[in-house]
Write an enzyme that holds these catalytic residues in place. Sequence first.
Site, PDB file in Angstrom:
ATOM      1  N   HIS A  65      -7.833 -18.303  -5.888  1.00 55.63           N
ATOM      2  CA  HIS A  65      -6.566 -18.860  -6.370  1.00 55.63           C
ATOM      3  C   HIS A  65      -6.688 -20.377  -6.415  1.00 55.63           C
ATOM      4  O   HIS A  65      -7.538 -20.972  -5.748  1.00 55.63           O
ATOM      5  CB  HIS A  65      -5.425 -18.474  -5.432  1.00 55.63           C
ATOM      6  CG  HIS A  65      -5.053 -17.030  -5.485  1.00 55.63           C
ATOM      7  ND1 HIS A  65      -3.902 -16.542  -4.923  1.00 55.63           N
ATOM      8  CD2 HIS A  65      -5.675 -15.957  -6.035  1.00 55.63           C
ATOM      9  CE1 HIS A  65      -3.820 -15.248  -5.122  1.00 55.63           C
ATOM     10  NE2 HIS A  65      -4.893 -14.866  -5.796  1.00 55.63           N
ATOM     11  N   GLU A  67      -4.931 -22.756  -5.127  1.00 54.05           N
ATOM     12  CA  GLU A  67      -4.813 -23.418  -3.827  1.00 54.05           C
ATOM     13  C   GLU A  67      -6.100 -23.303  -3.023  1.00 54.05           C
ATOM     14  O   GLU A  67      -6.538 -24.259  -2.374  1.00 54.05           O
ATOM     15  CB  GLU A  67      -3.676 -22.801  -3.000  1.00 54.05           C
ATOM     16  CG  GLU A  67      -2.328 -22.842  -3.663  1.00 54.05           C
ATOM     17  CD  GLU A  67      -1.988 -21.552  -4.400  1.00 54.05           C
ATOM     18  OE1 GLU A  67      -2.815 -21.088  -5.218  1.00 54.05           O
ATOM     19  OE2 GLU A  67      -0.893 -21.014  -4.178  1.00 54.05           O
ATOM     20  N   CYS A  95       1.089 -17.491  -2.379  1.00 58.04           N
ATOM     21  CA  CYS A  95       1.084 -16.129  -1.863  1.00 58.04           C
ATOM     22  C   CYS A  95       0.747 -16.185  -0.368  1.00 58.04           C
ATOM     23  O   CYS A  95       0.450 -17.248   0.177  1.00 58.04           O
ATOM     24  CB  CYS A  95       0.068 -15.283  -2.611  1.00 58.04           C
ATOM     25  SG  CYS A  95      -1.659 -15.747  -2.262  1.00 58.04           S
ATOM     26  N   CYS A  98      -2.808 -17.688   0.441  1.00 60.15           N
ATOM     27  CA  CYS A  98      -2.884 -19.139   0.283  1.00 60.15           C
ATOM     28  C   CYS A  98      -2.063 -19.862   1.340  1.00 60.15           C
ATOM     29  O   CYS A  98      -2.492 -20.886   1.876  1.00 60.15           O
ATOM     30  CB  CYS A  98      -2.448 -19.535  -1.125  1.00 60.15           C
ATOM     31  SG  CYS A  98      -3.586 -18.915  -2.393  1.00 60.15           S
TER      32      CYS A  98
END
Length: 184
Positions: A65, A67, A95, A98
Site C-alpha cells: 500500500h 503508506e 487500513c 497501515c
Amino acid sequence: MEAVPYLRDVPAQPQDAEWMQLAIAEARKAEAIGEVPVGAVLVQDGKLIATGYNQPIGLHDPSAHAEMMALRAAGQALQNYRVPDCDLYVTLEPCAMCAGAMMHARIRRVIFGASDHKTGVAGSVTNLFEQDKLNHHTQVTRDVMAEECVGLLRSFFAERRRLNKQKRAEAAASCTCHCGNGAL
C-alpha cells in the site's frame, strides 16, 4: 456519513494542502500503472523524507500500500525502523495494516483526504489510533483536500467499471455457442 470527532483528532495545518498535493501526485503514479490511485508522502520538520504509491498488484504484494511503501522508503532514508516526529499524508484513510505500521513506526500524525467507509480505521469503521491499550497514539487530521482525493478514486473506479462492461459486451458479441448471448 460524518466521522465522529475523536480525542486525538487535530485540525489541519496551513502546510497540509501543499503536502497532500504531493500525495495526490503519487496517487496518479499508481493510477498510471493500473493500481488503485492512493499516494502517500512522509514529512519531517517541513522536509520531504519519503513517498509511496499503491503497488500491490504489480509487486504481487498485499502489503504494498502507498503508506507502507512510504514507510519503507523512510526507514531506509533515516536508517531507522522508527520515524518519530514525522507526519504521513495519504490520499485515502489508512487500513488496519497501515495504521498498525504507522503506530509501530511512531508516526506523529496521519493526515488523509478521502474517508474509507469499508476499511478505514482512522475513524470511519473504527479508530485504531484511539485504542488506549496501545502504546503509541498517532494524531489524526481528516478530510484534507477530500474532494480531490475522492474524485480521483471515483473516476478510477468509474473507468474500471466502464472497461469491464465493454469487455463483457465484446465477449457476449463474440460468443458462438447456443446460450443465447452470442451473435448467432
